[in-house]
Design a protein around this motif. Sequence first.
Motif, PDB file in Angstrom:
ATOM      1  N   HIS A 106      16.096  86.280 -13.618  1.00 53.23           N
ATOM      2  CA  HIS A 106      15.742  87.389 -14.503  1.00 53.23           C
ATOM      3  C   HIS A 106      15.872  88.729 -13.795  1.00 53.23           C
ATOM      4  O   HIS A 106      16.293  89.719 -14.408  1.00 53.23           O
ATOM      5  CB  HIS A 106      14.315  87.214 -15.033  1.00 53.23           C
ATOM      6  CG  HIS A 106      14.219  86.261 -16.180  1.00 53.23           C
ATOM      7  ND1 HIS A 106      14.210  86.672 -17.496  1.00 53.23           N
ATOM      8  CD2 HIS A 106      14.146  84.902 -16.208  1.00 53.23           C
ATOM      9  CE1 HIS A 106      14.124  85.620 -18.292  1.00 53.23           C
ATOM     10  NE2 HIS A 106      14.076  84.531 -17.541  1.00 53.23           N
ATOM     11  N   GLU A 107      15.533  88.776 -12.526  1.00 52.97           N
ATOM     12  CA  GLU A 107      15.579  90.051 -11.819  1.00 52.97           C
ATOM     13  C   GLU A 107      17.013  90.560 -11.689  1.00 52.97           C
ATOM     14  O   GLU A 107      17.311  91.718 -12.003  1.00 52.97           O
ATOM     15  CB  GLU A 107      14.963  89.906 -10.425  1.00 52.97           C
ATOM     16  CG  GLU A 107      14.978  91.217  -9.640  1.00 52.97           C
ATOM     17  CD  GLU A 107      14.450  91.058  -8.236  1.00 52.97           C
ATOM     18  OE1 GLU A 107      13.462  91.721  -7.900  1.00 52.97           O
ATOM     19  OE2 GLU A 107      15.037  90.254  -7.482  1.00 52.97           O
ATOM     20  N   ASP A 108      17.936  89.703 -11.233  1.00 50.70           N
ATOM     21  CA  ASP A 108      19.300  90.166 -10.959  1.00 50.70           C
ATOM     22  C   ASP A 108      20.167  90.260 -12.212  1.00 50.70           C
ATOM     23  O   ASP A 108      21.269  90.803 -12.153  1.00 50.70           O
ATOM     24  CB  ASP A 108      19.968  89.246  -9.924  1.00 50.70           C
ATOM     25  CG  ASP A 108      19.899  89.839  -8.522  1.00 50.70           C
ATOM     26  OD1 ASP A 108      18.920  90.564  -8.257  1.00 50.70           O
ATOM     27  OD2 ASP A 108      20.809  89.577  -7.716  1.00 50.70           O
ATOM     28  N   THR A 109      19.709  89.704 -13.324  1.00 53.01           N
ATOM     29  CA  THR A 109      20.477  89.825 -14.570  1.00 53.01           C
ATOM     30  C   THR A 109      19.821  90.778 -15.556  1.00 53.01           C
ATOM     31  O   THR A 109      20.318  90.936 -16.678  1.00 53.01           O
ATOM     32  CB  THR A 109      20.639  88.445 -15.251  1.00 53.01           C
ATOM     33  OG1 THR A 109      19.342  87.933 -15.587  1.00 53.01           O
ATOM     34  CG2 THR A 109      21.363  87.463 -14.339  1.00 53.01           C
ATOM     35  N   GLY A 110      18.710  91.412 -15.150  1.00 54.03           N
ATOM     36  CA  GLY A 110      17.986  92.285 -16.080  1.00 54.03           C
ATOM     37  C   GLY A 110      17.548  91.525 -17.297  1.00 54.03           C
ATOM     38  O   GLY A 110      17.680  92.007 -18.436  1.00 54.03           O
TER      39      GLY A 110
END
Length: 917
Positions: free
Chosen positions: A147-151
Amino acid sequence: MEIITTHINADFDGLASMVAAKKLYPKATLVFAGSTGRPLRDFLSQDIRNLYGFKKIKHIDLASVTRLIVVDTRQAKRLGPLEECLENQGVEIHLYDHHPDAPGDMEGDVEHIQAVGSTTAIFVALLRAQGMTLFPDEATLLSLGLHEDTGSFLYATTTPADLQAAAWLLEQGADLDVVNQFITKDLSAEQIPLLSLLLENAMTYTVHSVSITVSRLTLPAYVDDFAVLVRRMMIMENLDALFSLVCMGERLYLICRSRIPEVNVGIIAREMGGGGHAAASSATIRDKTLFEAEEELLYLLHRHVKPRAMAGELMSSPVITATPEITHNQANDLLARYNINVLPVVRDNTDRKNPTGLLGIISRRDITKAIAHKLGDMPISEYMTTDLAVLPESATQADIQELIIENRQRLLPIVRDNIREDIPKNAQGEKSEQGTCAVICGVITRTDLLNLLLNDPGHLPRDLFHEDEHPSSERTRNISSLMTDTLSRDIIFLLREIGEIAQDLCMQAYTVGGFARDLLLQTKNLDIDIVVEGDGVLFAKELAARKQATVRTHEKFVTATVMLADGMRIDVATARLEYYAFPAAMPTVENSSLKQDLFRRDFTINALAIHLNPERFGTLVDFFNSQNDLKERRIRVLHNLSFVEDPTRIFRAVRFEQRLDFKISRHSEKLMRNAVRMHMYEKFSGPRFFSELKLILGEDHPLASLRRLDSFSLFPVLWPDLRPNLKIDRRFVHILTQTEKTISWFKLLFLEDAGEQSTRCKTWMVCLLAVFSRSREQELRNFCQRFELPPKHRRQLLLQKRKADHIALHMLRRPTAQHAEIYWLLDSLENEGLLYLMSIARKKHIRQQVSHYVSHLRGVQPFLSGQDLMELGYTPGASFRMMINYTLSARLNGEISSKEEAISLIQQKYPVDSPSF
């Protein structure tokens, strides 16, 4: 050595990829290359660092790294100090990354580079391809990385592989509530002033000791995605529960968030016409003003927020009590014996588990003052404190906190809830005059309350700590997933069965000590020690009956040993405390609680326990901040008189320091030197000291421990007969180094036949013989007498030294001896003597001859037996042995190679018609 790392300023994708890589490289060590971001630090404060065995760079020998697994980067300059590992000769580089190619990228021996939204997605595909499964906590962590790196899959770099990975992680049990707590979105220019208003209009209420924040806000029009602001405020302010009442235009909305079990926001939202689950919910409120809605919300909070009972879980039991007639001098002895500061005074303590008739308490300070005023012979009833409050087992944290902090009561007795219905108590649990017959089932101290407050991360001032020095915030946490990942299925089933037996017997069972310590260190240890709050002997008998095992009990020490059918040994002990009547005395044992049982142990790292009862299986119990000492690789005693009470702990401290590659704390080292300087060892019991020395000598590398003992000036204690030049000099180091190599060679030689009698060896005996290699036999004899070695060991030590020393001189002069000569020379030595001989050999040919004997010659058998000789016409007698040995020598020297040749040789050498036969 293999290490897994990621870039400096690590993010969730880097952390998740490191943990996923650990599944593929189970022997590798997790190491951060540098600092981490704030959200990641908050996440790591939940003790994930301990759970996955992260190490600091300062604990890593960078020159010994042979494989470097790098995730979420290929840039060497982003590895911080770990970039040095790239210079190691022959180092393997394994790369896992999702970033585009860039100048300065490393080249790896193994590369998994894909244009996906996150490195986590690469690892998910690899894990799925190998048929691996994840624990829910692991799936949640990997979801954080995704979730963090794909927004949250809104960035343009997101690919179908990322979404497939997310779906699989949900199947594995990923918790999106946790993801929501730690993954935040950037706020728009319009949202920032709204967040400020939300913060300005917030008020905190304390409901049943739980802090709850309520924010009221009126806006002229509807604001889309207002829940994002509520979540951001919760994270920014580190709130446990947040309720936002927002009037937007003509409608009133309630948005609720909670991350603690005491506040179930789903129930409250449903009561107000909405819905949701325990951690997140919302409601649209009709026909109420903002103030009316707030009033109803506060009413519902007081109705539904019900913190769990704390007293019964937190208390220490059984209680050390005194009766009113004992003197202050006697009470002072009790305080010293049990290492406590306050004594409850009761009318009757004949049943120690259920002392009745609470009369008051008396503190160490009052007793000390009374003795100073020459009142030591007066009964404690004259000066005890009678104005005190008690609480039931069902009391909450708020009740405990009020009495200990606000009423300044340093010790809080806990009594049974339903002792007598006619005993009146007020809301604070204060006893009346009629209530003095209550049964005391435990006590809570100020230290217990402090530990409870520290156990709540909300009370911990994180900003005061550097991330690498942050203490463990959880003294009690569940590590069942670590147990499942580390231990075999058979061991897990055995531990669960032990917990079920304890439950059936109304007892509490824990596995303690080295097993719990090594589990957190992820080191194999199958020595299971069980501590039972109850009757340990009764429990052991029931365990043996159910497992069809044998049991050996030790009634004096309320312990037992259960031997299972497969040979596994389980030591069972009743939770007990020990006190020492005088320095270096044998301990006196009494039944006690788990906390007091752990406090009697040697070091904090050995004072951990794991609950085994079904309802709390896998819960780690840490009263003494032991997890931090494990994390910092530190040996620390539990109290300052530890080495005075038991000087043998000095040897244990050194042994654990060297075996675990830990460091004795500066304060503990000072206490050790004080005990040596005070000659506490002169009061020792020989066998107890020798048991510890034997364990040191039986380690794989005893020389390091002996050097450490010498740094404490303990060589004169151990070997007073040794001349000064026979201490740690170059020759001594050479002999002990050669001994370690020889023992290691012997173990590897017979690795597959370790159970054979002929391949067994007392390695401690070999090392002890090596220590006395340059001493006379009389000095070894004095050592055996001084430490009261068993007669069997004395005889073996002296005999093997005498024979080996003599053989060493003979072999020194015979560099080209034949095989038969070597055989008959060494045949009288046992394994211990043979390895000792190899260790002290001054010439290479001696080691080669002994090695050849052990690995080849010793197993050679003669071609002929006594039966064969009788069939050849020889008359049985003493000559048979001579004839058989003659053929054996011929075989050893290669003169014969078959039974027929042996018969021919015998008939030529010893004709049947000779008068001698």
